[in-house]
Design a protein around this motif. Structure first.
Motif, PDB file in Angstrom:
ATOM      1  N   ARG A 200      56.912  47.117  82.601  1.00 21.27           N
ATOM      2  CA  ARG A 200      56.385  46.068  81.765  1.00 21.27           C
ATOM      3  C   ARG A 200      54.946  45.976  81.519  1.00 21.27           C
ATOM      4  O   ARG A 200      54.354  46.929  82.052  1.00 21.27           O
ATOM      5  N   VAL A 201      54.463  45.344  80.672  1.00 16.68           N
ATOM      6  CA  VAL A 201      53.118  45.189  80.053  1.00 16.68           C
ATOM      7  C   VAL A 201      51.962  44.264  80.670  1.00 16.68           C
ATOM      8  O   VAL A 201      52.376  43.144  81.151  1.00 16.68           O
ATOM      9  N   ASP A 202      50.805  44.576  80.697  1.00 11.60           N
ATOM     10  CA  ASP A 202      49.816  43.789  81.431  1.00 11.60           C
ATOM     11  C   ASP A 202      49.030  42.835  80.567  1.00 11.60           C
ATOM     12  O   ASP A 202      49.017  41.728  81.048  1.00 11.60           O
ATOM     13  N   VAL A 203      48.979  43.148  79.237  1.00 10.22           N
ATOM     14  CA  VAL A 203      48.113  42.040  78.367  1.00 10.22           C
ATOM     15  C   VAL A 203      48.960  41.999  77.094  1.00 10.22           C
ATOM     16  O   VAL A 203      49.382  43.209  76.383  1.00 10.22           O
ATOM     17  N   VAL A 204      49.052  40.752  76.307  1.00  9.07           N
ATOM     18  CA  VAL A 204      49.754  40.427  75.260  1.00  9.07           C
ATOM     19  C   VAL A 204      48.812  39.558  74.259  1.00  9.07           C
ATOM     20  O   VAL A 204      48.439  38.714  74.722  1.00  9.07           O
ATOM     21  N   LEU A 205      48.409  40.038  73.302  1.00  9.57           N
ATOM     22  CA  LEU A 205      47.524  39.180  72.296  1.00  9.57           C
ATOM     23  C   LEU A 205      48.506  38.875  71.182  1.00  9.57           C
ATOM     24  O   LEU A 205      49.219  39.684  70.626  1.00  9.57           O
ATOM     25  N   ASP A 206      48.780  37.637  71.002  1.00  8.55           N
ATOM     26  CA  ASP A 206      50.048  37.036  70.238  1.00  8.55           C
ATOM     27  C   ASP A 206      49.427  35.960  69.238  1.00  8.55           C
ATOM     28  O   ASP A 206      48.915  35.055  69.783  1.00  8.55           O
ATOM     29  N   MET A 207      49.462  36.101  67.865  1.00  8.85           N
ATOM     30  CA  MET A 207      49.604  35.050  66.855  1.00  8.85           C
ATOM     31  C   MET A 207      50.589  35.021  66.028  1.00  8.85           C
ATOM     32  O   MET A 207      50.685  34.265  64.990  1.00  8.85           O
ATOM     33  N   ALA A 208      52.022  35.356  66.657  1.00  8.16           N
ATOM     34  CA  ALA A 208      53.025  35.471  65.727  1.00  8.16           C
ATOM     35  C   ALA A 208      53.806  33.773  66.107  1.00  8.16           C
ATOM     36  O   ALA A 208      54.181  33.211  65.186  1.00  8.16           O
ATOM     37  N   GLY A 209      53.837  33.396  67.483  1.00  8.00           N
ATOM     38  CA  GLY A 209      54.632  32.299  67.579  1.00  8.00           C
ATOM     39  C   GLY A 209      56.385  32.472  67.718  1.00  8.00           C
ATOM     40  O   GLY A 209      56.665  33.700  67.526  1.00  8.00           O
ATOM     41  N   GLY A 210      57.083  31.487  67.849  1.00  9.34           N
ATOM     42  CA  GLY A 210      58.521  31.601  67.823  1.00  9.34           C
ATOM     43  C   GLY A 210      58.942  32.660  68.860  1.00  9.34           C
ATOM     44  O   GLY A 210      58.546  32.754  69.909  1.00  9.34           O
ATOM     45  N   SER A 211      60.001  33.172  68.493  1.00 12.33           N
ATOM     46  CA  SER A 211      60.831  34.369  69.441  1.00 12.33           C
ATOM     47  C   SER A 211      59.882  35.341  69.739  1.00 12.33           C
ATOM     48  O   SER A 211      60.116  35.926  70.975  1.00 12.33           O
ATOM     49  N   VAL A 212      58.956  35.957  69.063  1.00  7.87           N
ATOM     50  CA  VAL A 212      57.975  36.835  69.312  1.00  7.87           C
ATOM     51  C   VAL A 212      57.260  36.508  70.651  1.00  7.87           C
ATOM     52  O   VAL A 212      56.946  37.476  71.559  1.00  7.87           O
ATOM     53  N   THR A 213      56.516  35.154  70.908  1.00  5.95           N
ATOM     54  CA  THR A 213      56.165  34.860  72.027  1.00  5.95           C
ATOM     55  C   THR A 213      56.805  34.871  73.011  1.00  5.95           C
ATOM     56  O   THR A 213      56.551  35.158  74.043  1.00  5.95           O
ATOM     57  N   ASP A 214      58.271  34.390  72.903  1.00  9.30           N
ATOM     58  CA  ASP A 214      59.224  34.167  73.946  1.00  9.30           C
ATOM     59  C   ASP A 214      59.347  35.483  74.657  1.00  9.30           C
ATOM     60  O   ASP A 214      59.552  35.576  75.813  1.00  9.30           O
ATOM     61  N   GLN A 215      59.623  36.344  73.740  1.00  6.42           N
ATOM     62  CA  GLN A 215      60.267  37.741  74.210  1.00  6.42           C
ATOM     63  C   GLN A 215      58.976  38.490  74.717  1.00  6.42           C
ATOM     64  O   GLN A 215      59.217  39.313  75.660  1.00  6.42           O
ATOM     65  N   SER A 216      57.807  38.348  74.342  1.00  4.84           N
ATOM     66  CA  SER A 216      56.690  38.918  74.965  1.00  4.84           C
ATOM     67  C   SER A 216      56.196  38.183  76.192  1.00  4.84           C
ATOM     68  O   SER A 216      56.002  39.078  76.974  1.00  4.84           O
ATOM     69  N   ILE A 217      56.505  37.191  76.431  1.00  2.00           N
ATOM     70  CA  ILE A 217      56.357  36.400  77.913  1.00  2.00           C
ATOM     71  C   ILE A 217      57.226  37.388  78.650  1.00  2.00           C
ATOM     72  O   ILE A 217      56.750  37.590  80.060  1.00  2.00           O
ATOM     73  N   ALA A 218      58.393  37.673  78.193  1.00  2.00           N
ATOM     74  CA  ALA A 218      59.423  38.090  79.090  1.00  2.00           C
ATOM     75  C   ALA A 218      59.069  39.404  79.298  1.00  2.00           C
ATOM     76  O   ALA A 218      59.715  40.042  80.405  1.00  2.00           O
TER      77      ALA A 218
END
Length: 319
Positions: A200-218
């Motif tokens: 699993r990853v430690d840090v995610v920088l996200d500006m996409a929203g939608g399913s990208v955010t959901d799956q990145s949190i997971a």
């Protein structure tokens, strides 16, 4: 003066080149003779009135310029409420910053919004520690291209970039990413874990929203942090259930740059100074995304909305 004005909200078609009176400064303000104008994805939201801060008509978009004050000082400035898409602009003294010798217009405009956003996300939201893995979505964009470089400069052990084309992924690798994956992956959670050696990853920088955010949190590791700073997909992620955060001791935070100016401690100024120092030392660089004539602002917005751009887009007010 020549300026781009919006008189009805909508897409790029509402950007019209017009002649307007020169702006008049109020108390604590400066008039800047504009050399170059920075174009941000937020400008497209401003033009359609879908930004966090509501827009008012008529509107001259644009929140950042580089140029010279009446005494000849070279400055880069953030503008309160727009006004940047013009030959002259008014800026508050508090959001006007001197540009060091050796820093060009592209770099100054790349850092004033995108660079400071990347730096504050990594330092204040993600609290990046040396040896951690960092995912940068939209890694070839304005924020992403700088975030990749900062993450490496500040000790990330593995930087995972996402981008939508071979060309953009190649750029991310050239900027220092360890691996670059397709942002259109069917299962982003699996793609991120695979890119991180199965972990699993430690840090995610996200500006996409939608399913990208959901799956990145997971995909977050224990005590992992996702820093959310935009919604380019224009799709809301699913509501976050706190029990899911508890399950892996994860954190989801947000950052909006205008809010940073309300904080004590000069968070923004320190971030900008750090960026200028790193650039002058040759540790990070701005990525040119293309320069458009002021009269061709519609094309710049079309390019941004198509997600086909890389790096920083500029407008030339002299054309």
């Amino acid at each position: 003066m020549r300026a781009v004005q919006v008189t009805e909200f909508g897409g790029p078609e509402v950007l019209n080149l017009v002649d307007l009176p020169d702006p008049v400064p109020g108390p604590g303000q400066l008039v800047i003779e504009v050399d170059r104008i920075g174009v941000n994805y937020a400008d497209t939201h401003q033009a359609e009135n879908s930004y966090l801060a509501p827009s008012k008509l008529p509107l001259v978009p644009g929140g950042e310029v580089v140029g010279r004050t009446s005494d000849g000082k070279r400055v880069v400035a953030l503008l309160n409420g727009g006004g940047g898409y013009a030959e002259r602009a008014v800026a508050d003294e508090a959001t006007t910053f001197g540009v060091p010798d050796g820093v060009d217009d592209l770099t100054a405009l790349s850092f004033i919004v995108q660079g400071t956003t990347a730096a504050i996300l990594l330092r204040k939201n993600a609290h990046l520690e040396p040896g951690e893995s960092v995912v940068v979505h939209a890694a070839a964009g304005g924020v992403g291209s700088i975030a990749v470089q900062l993450a490496k400069a500040w000790g990330a052990s593995r930087v995972i970039a996402t981008a939508s084309s071979d060309e953009k992924r190649a750029l991310a690798l050239d900027l220092g990413a360890d691996v670059a994956i397709d942002s259109r992956a069917e299962n982003m959670t699996d793609a991120l874990r695979e890119a991180n050696g199965g972990k699993r990853v430690d840090v995610v920088l996200d500006m996409a929203g939608g399913s990208v955010t959901d799956q990145s949190i997971a995909a977050l590791a224990p005590f992992g942090r996702l820093a959310f700073y935009g919604m380019a997909s224009r799709q809301q992620p699913k509501p976050i259930e706190t029990r899911n955060l508890l399950g892996h001791s994860t954190t989801v935070s947000g950052m909006w740059l205008p809010h940073v100016f309300k904080l004590r401690g000069n968070v923004f100024g320190r971030a900008l100074d750090d960026l200028f120092s790193l650039a002058l030392a040759g540790q990070i660089r701005a990525v040119a995304g293309g320069e458009y004539a002021l009269s061709d602002a519609r094309a710049a917005h079309e390019a941004l909305r198509s997600r086909g751009t890389s790096g920083k887009l500029l407008l030339d007010p002299g054309k």
